[in-house]
Design a protein around this motif. Structure first.
Motif, PDB file in Angstrom:
ATOM      1  N   MET A 243     -25.609  13.934 -16.311  1.00 30.37           N
ATOM      2  CA  MET A 243     -26.627  13.081 -15.716  1.00 30.37           C
ATOM      3  C   MET A 243     -25.991  11.885 -15.019  1.00 30.37           C
ATOM      4  O   MET A 243     -26.402  11.490 -13.919  1.00 30.37           O
ATOM      5  CB  MET A 243     -27.591  12.597 -16.811  1.00 30.37           C
ATOM      6  CG  MET A 243     -28.804  11.823 -16.291  1.00 30.37           C
ATOM      7  SD  MET A 243     -29.801  11.245 -17.670  1.00 30.37           S
ATOM      8  CE  MET A 243     -30.274  12.811 -18.401  1.00 30.37           C
ATOM      9  N   ILE A 244     -24.970  11.313 -15.668  1.00 30.20           N
ATOM     10  CA  ILE A 244     -24.290  10.172 -15.043  1.00 30.20           C
ATOM     11  C   ILE A 244     -23.599  10.611 -13.759  1.00 30.20           C
ATOM     12  O   ILE A 244     -23.584   9.884 -12.753  1.00 30.20           O
ATOM     13  CB  ILE A 244     -23.291   9.569 -16.042  1.00 30.20           C
ATOM     14  CG1 ILE A 244     -24.048   8.911 -17.208  1.00 30.20           C
ATOM     15  CG2 ILE A 244     -22.385   8.550 -15.371  1.00 30.20           C
ATOM     16  CD1 ILE A 244     -23.163   8.469 -18.350  1.00 30.20           C
ATOM     17  N   ALA A 245     -23.025  11.835 -13.769  1.00 30.34           N
ATOM     18  CA  ALA A 245     -22.380  12.340 -12.551  1.00 30.34           C
ATOM     19  C   ALA A 245     -23.403  12.506 -11.430  1.00 30.34           C
ATOM     20  O   ALA A 245     -23.149  12.119 -10.271  1.00 30.34           O
ATOM     21  CB  ALA A 245     -21.689  13.667 -12.852  1.00 30.34           C
ATOM     22  N   ASP A 246     -24.619  13.073 -11.758  1.00 30.59           N
ATOM     23  CA  ASP A 246     -25.673  13.219 -10.736  1.00 30.59           C
ATOM     24  C   ASP A 246     -26.134  11.858 -10.244  1.00 30.59           C
ATOM     25  O   ASP A 246     -26.394  11.670  -9.047  1.00 30.59           O
ATOM     26  CB  ASP A 246     -26.857  13.998 -11.326  1.00 30.59           C
ATOM     27  CG  ASP A 246     -26.467  15.444 -11.666  1.00 30.59           C
ATOM     28  OD1 ASP A 246     -25.465  15.920 -11.085  1.00 30.59           O
ATOM     29  OD2 ASP A 246     -27.144  16.057 -12.509  1.00 30.59           O
ATOM     30  N   SER A 253     -25.347   8.770  -2.184  1.00 28.99           N
ATOM     31  CA  SER A 253     -26.234   9.171  -1.083  1.00 28.99           C
ATOM     32  C   SER A 253     -27.092   8.006  -0.639  1.00 28.99           C
ATOM     33  O   SER A 253     -27.312   7.788   0.574  1.00 28.99           O
ATOM     34  CB  SER A 253     -27.120  10.345  -1.529  1.00 28.99           C
ATOM     35  OG  SER A 253     -26.328  11.458  -1.900  1.00 28.99           O
ATOM     36  N   ALA A 254     -27.605   7.225  -1.609  1.00 26.43           N
ATOM     37  CA  ALA A 254     -28.423   6.065  -1.259  1.00 26.43           C
ATOM     38  C   ALA A 254     -27.612   5.049  -0.484  1.00 26.43           C
ATOM     39  O   ALA A 254     -28.103   4.432   0.468  1.00 26.43           O
ATOM     40  CB  ALA A 254     -29.008   5.443  -2.526  1.00 26.43           C
TER      41      ALA A 254
END
Length: 328
Positions: A243-246, A253-254
Motif C-alpha cells: 500500500m505504501i508503494a502504491d 503521479s500527483a
C-alpha cells in the motif's frame, strides 16, 4: 749401632703414619665443610630467641643451622647472622630470610622462603662475584630479609595500637548518651512498626495476593501485547508495504500532474489577463443591455396581457369629451 738404626726406622714409620692420619683428618674436615653453603643475613630488627646452633629451615624443611651472630660496629642497627645450609638447598635469586618464633617457647629460627613465580628469573644460585663486591662484604653471599612472624607483628604494633585507640574513641562517641537515646527511640519505633505490621498481617497478605493477581494480569497483558506486535509486524510486512508503494506511485503521479497544471496555468496567464481586462467589461455591458432589453420585453408582454394587440400597435387612448364641463 744396629739397635739405634732400628729405633730411627720405627720412629720414622710412626711419624709418617701420624702425618698421614693428620692429613686424612684435615681432608675429611675440609671435604665435609665444603659440602655446606654459607650465607650472611643482615637483620634490621631484633633477633630475640635466635642463638648459635638455631635451626635454619627452607619452606619449613630443616636445611642447616646458625653458625654465628654478631653486631656491626659501623652499622649498629644491623645484626649479621652467618648460616650454613646443605649443598643441595635451592637458595636462588629472590630467596628471602626472616626470623620466626617456634611455638610459645621463646625460641626462634631462620626461615628461608623461595621467590614467587612472578619474581623468578631462572634457577640461578646466589653467589659472590670473583672480585670483591659490596654484595659480599664478608666473602659469602647475602640473603635479603623480609619482616615475618613475630617481628612483623612487633613492627606493626604501634600502628595497630593507634588504630585500636581511634576505634575506641569512635565507639565512645557512637555510644554517647545522646546517641543511646536516639538508638532507644529508633528501637521503640521499630517495635511499634513491627506491632502494626503484625496487626495488619491479614491486610498485608490480601495486598500481596492482589499484587500477585495484578502481576499475573500484567504478564498476560504483556503476552497479548507481544502477540499484537507480531500481528502488526505481519500486517506491515504483507499489506502496508504494498500500500505504501502504491501511495508513493500515486504521490509521484500527483506531483507530475501538478507540474503539468503549473505549466498550463503559466501558458494561460496572458489570456486570463486579457479576459479580465477587456472581455469582462464588455461582458458586463452586454449583460446590462440584455437586462434593459429584458425589461422592455417584460413591459411589452405586460401590455399585451393587459390591453391586447392595441396596447402595442395603437396609440394612447384619449379621455372621453363631455360638453358643458370646461376646465378653466
Amino acid at each position: 749401632m744396629e739397635t739405634r738404626s732400628n729405633h730411627i726406622l720405627v720412629g720414622s714409620v710412626v711419624l709418617a703414619l701420624l702425618a698421614a692420619v693428620i692429613i686424612f683428618l684435615v681432608w675429611i674436615s675440609q671435604a665435609g665443610g665444603n659440602r655446606d653453603k654459607h650465607y650472611d643475613i643482615f637483620f634490621a630488627e631484633a633477633v630475640d630467641g635466635l642463638a648459635k646452633g638455631s635451626a635454619v629451615t627452607f619452606s619449613g624443611v630443616p636445611v642447616g643451622q646458625v653458625e654465628s651472630i654478631s653486631l656491626q660496629p659501623q652499622t649498629p642497627e644491623l645484626v649479621r647472622v652467618r648460616i650454613a645450609v646443605g649443598h643441595d638447598t635451592p637458595v636462588i635469586a629472590g630467596t628471602t630470610a626472616s626470623v620466626n618464633g617456634v611455638g610459645f617457647t621463646g625460641v626462634s629460627q631462620i626461615q628461608l622462603a623461595p621467590p614467587n613465580r612472578q619474581q623468578q628469573t631462572g634457577h640461578v644460585d646466589i653467589a659472590c662475584p670473583d672480585e670483591p663486591s659490596p654484595k659480599c662484604p664478608y666473602g659469602v653471599p647475602v640473603i635479603p630479609t623480609k619482616a615475618g612472624g613475630l617481628a612483623a607483628v612487633l613492627n606493626s604494633a604501634p600502628e595497630l595500637l593507634n588504630k585500636v585507640t581511634t576505634l575506641t574513641e569512635r565507639l565512645t562517641d557512637l555510644l554517647s548518651d545522646k546517641n543511646q537515646n536516639s538508638i532507644a527511640a529508633i528501637l521503640a519505633n521499630v517495635k511499634v512498626i513491627s506491632k502494626n505490621l503484625a496487626d495488619r498481617s491479614d491486610e498485608i497478605a490480601a495486598t500481596l495476593a492482589d499484587a500477585r493477581v495484578a502481576i499475573r494480569q500484567a504478564g498476560d497483558a504483556a503476552d497479548h501485547f507481544s502477540k499484537l506486535a507480531d500481528t502488526s509486524n505481519d500486517i506491515l510486512a504483507h499489506d502496508a508495504r504494498p500500500m505504501i508503494a502504491d501511495l508513493r506511485k500515486t504521490i509521484q503521479s500527483a506531483q507530475a500532474s501538478m507540474a503539468n497544471l503549473d505549466a498550463t496555468i503559466a501558458e494561460a496567464k496572458p489570456g486570463i489577463h486579457t479576459f479580465s481586462t477587456r472581455t469582462m467589461p464588455e461582458a458586463g455591458q452586454l449583460i446590462h443591455d440584455l437586462q434593459q432589453t429584458s425589461e422592455a420585453l417584460r413591459s411589452v408582454s405586460e401590455r399585451l396581457d393587459r390591453e391586447g394587440i392595441r396596447g402595442v400597435v395603437g396609440g394612447q387612448k384619449l379621455p372621453d369629451y363631455r360638453p358643458g364641463k370646461q376646465k378653466r
